[in-house]
Write an enzyme that holds these catalytic residues in place. Structure first.
Site, mmCIF file in Angstrom:
data_model
loop_
_atom_site.group_PDB
_atom_site.id
_atom_site.type_symbol
_atom_site.label_atom_id
_atom_site.label_comp_id
_atom_site.label_asym_id
_atom_site.label_seq_id
_atom_site.Cartn_x
_atom_site.Cartn_y
_atom_site.Cartn_z
ATOM 1 N N ASN A 149 0.857 -1.183 0.000
ATOM 2 C CA ASN A 149 0.000 0.000 0.000
ATOM 3 C C ASN A 149 0.894 1.234 0.000
ATOM 4 O O ASN A 149 1.489 1.573 1.014
ATOM 5 C CB ASN A 149 -0.891 -0.052 1.252
ATOM 6 C CG ASN A 149 -1.712 1.205 1.439
ATOM 7 O OD1 ASN A 149 -1.782 2.056 0.543
ATOM 8 N ND2 ASN A 149 -2.339 1.338 2.596
ATOM 9 N N LYS A 206 0.089 4.250 -0.250
ATOM 10 C CA LYS A 206 -0.575 5.425 0.343
ATOM 11 C C LYS A 206 -0.394 6.650 -0.571
ATOM 12 O O LYS A 206 -0.284 6.489 -1.790
ATOM 13 C CB LYS A 206 -0.077 5.671 1.767
ATOM 14 C CG LYS A 206 -0.161 4.384 2.611
ATOM 15 C CD LYS A 206 0.010 4.603 4.069
ATOM 16 C CE LYS A 206 -0.094 3.257 4.782
ATOM 17 N NZ LYS A 206 -0.078 3.376 6.211
ATOM 18 N N HIS A 229 -9.493 0.864 4.826
ATOM 19 C CA HIS A 229 -8.208 1.106 5.476
ATOM 20 C C HIS A 229 -8.411 2.041 6.675
ATOM 21 O O HIS A 229 -9.252 2.948 6.627
ATOM 22 C CB HIS A 229 -7.214 1.720 4.481
ATOM 23 C CG HIS A 229 -5.835 1.755 5.058
ATOM 24 N ND1 HIS A 229 -5.413 2.767 5.878
ATOM 25 C CD2 HIS A 229 -4.802 0.872 4.961
ATOM 26 C CE1 HIS A 229 -4.166 2.502 6.267
ATOM 27 N NE2 HIS A 229 -3.771 1.361 5.719
ATOM 28 N N GLU A 272 -6.868 4.497 7.700
ATOM 29 C CA GLU A 272 -6.749 5.939 7.415
ATOM 30 C C GLU A 272 -8.043 6.471 6.794
ATOM 31 O O GLU A 272 -8.428 7.621 7.019
ATOM 32 C CB GLU A 272 -5.515 6.197 6.533
ATOM 33 C CG GLU A 272 -4.240 6.072 7.369
ATOM 34 C CD GLU A 272 -3.046 5.500 6.659
ATOM 35 O OE1 GLU A 272 -2.996 5.541 5.422
ATOM 36 O OE2 GLU A 272 -2.140 4.993 7.359
ATOM 37 N N GLU A 326 -5.302 -5.051 10.547
ATOM 38 C CA GLU A 326 -4.278 -4.044 10.774
ATOM 39 C C GLU A 326 -4.596 -3.269 12.055
ATOM 40 O O GLU A 326 -5.393 -2.317 12.022
ATOM 41 C CB GLU A 326 -4.235 -3.065 9.596
ATOM 42 C CG GLU A 326 -3.958 -3.737 8.272
ATOM 43 C CD GLU A 326 -3.451 -2.731 7.240
ATOM 44 O OE1 GLU A 326 -2.283 -2.832 6.859
ATOM 45 O OE2 GLU A 326 -4.216 -1.841 6.862
ATOM 46 N N GLY A 376 2.301 2.381 10.664
ATOM 47 C CA GLY A 376 3.192 3.532 10.486
ATOM 48 C C GLY A 376 3.897 3.960 11.767
ATOM 49 O O GLY A 376 4.490 5.029 11.821
ATOM 50 N N SER A 405 3.453 -1.962 10.281
ATOM 51 C CA SER A 405 4.898 -1.959 10.496
ATOM 52 C C SER A 405 5.573 -3.286 10.153
ATOM 53 O O SER A 405 6.531 -3.689 10.820
ATOM 54 C CB SER A 405 5.229 -1.520 11.924
ATOM 55 O OG SER A 405 4.777 -0.191 12.141
#
Ligand code: PGA
Length: 251
Positions: A12, A14, A96, A98, A167, A173, A213
């Site tokens: 991904n 991003k 996701h 985010e 996730e 991140g 991560s």
């Protein structure tokens, strides 16, 4: 990884990339053949999807990072599943963290998007995961099962086109990876949930990826867990380390 499920590694990207850096990623992905028994899918920003799709060999899948729940219309700024298909990509990432936490997407909207994307013929990487505060409050199961229900309610008979990505938001991140045991524990719970709420076959066949991560150093240990069927990789998917992570499927 259980042998009946093909290992799957998603990258991904991003909101990262320029024409130059995209070319660099394509170069390390195509330098040598990737293992034929591992599914690899990369997800560039939407603007670069057609370019990446045209440049990569067909054996590497391409995903958009999001799409809307309608085919077309007055939805400024959005793209549709049909458009993603039209430019030759096969996958879309939906739900996701985010999108959920920075853009306020709800469980309901994500479920509807999953349904629409599948009905349009795209395959879906459906993401779920708990916040740190939810984990600390002992609510991990409650949160991820609720997210799963909204997704599952829209999948219908299309489970073979769905990959679940667990996730934990606190691991994305942050450099703070879930331990292999923590990941395995949640993946087992998710598989049990699928068994009870969908079917035994779907529970056995659906790939459940871990994301948060993942890097070249921790991928092999995570991938060795029986219910970890691959990864969704963010930061490290922009670097040649991604190839090491893909090969961790053989560890
Ligand atoms: P990360 O992101 O690997 O940079 O933690 C994972 C993801 O958001 O899918």
């Amino acid at each position: 990884m259980a042998s009946e499920r093909r290992f799957f590694v998603g990258g991904n990207w991003k909101m990262n990339g320029t024409k130059k850096s995209v070319d660099e990623i394509i170069a390390f992905l195509t330098k040598e053949p990737l293992p034929a028994d591992i599914d690899v899918v990369v997800s560039p920003p939407a603007l670069y999807v057609p370019y990446v799709r045209d440049k990569l060999p067909k054996g590497i899948g391409v995903a958009a990072q999001n799409c809307y729940k309608e085919t077309k219309g007055a939805f400024t700024g959005e793209i549709s599943a049909e458009m993603i298909k039209d430019v030759g990509a096969e996958w879309v990432i939906l739900g996701h963290s985010e999108r959920r936490h920075k853009f306020g997407e709800t469980d309901e909207l994500i479920g509807e998007k999953v349904g629409h994307a599948l009905n349009s013929g795209l395959k879906v990487i459906a993401c779920i995961g708990e916040l740190l505060s939810e984990r600390e409050a002992g609510k991990t199961e409650e949160v991820i099962f609720k997210q799963m229900k909204f997704i599952a309610d829209h999948v219908g008979g299309n489970w073979s086109s769905v990959v679940i990505a667990y996730e934990p938001v606190w691991a994305i991140g942050t450099g703070k990876t879930a331990t292999p045991e923590q990941a395995q524990q949640v993946h087992v719970q998710l598989r049990e949930w699928l068994k009870k709420n969908v079917s035994v076959d779907v529970a056995i066949q659906t790939r459940i990826l871990y994301g948060g991560s993942v890097n070249a150093g921790n991928a092999a240990d995570l991938g060795r867990q029986g219910d970890v069927d691959g990864f969704l990789v963010g930061g490290a998917s922009l670097k040649p380390d991604f190839v090491t992570i893909i090969k961790a499927g053989h560890a």
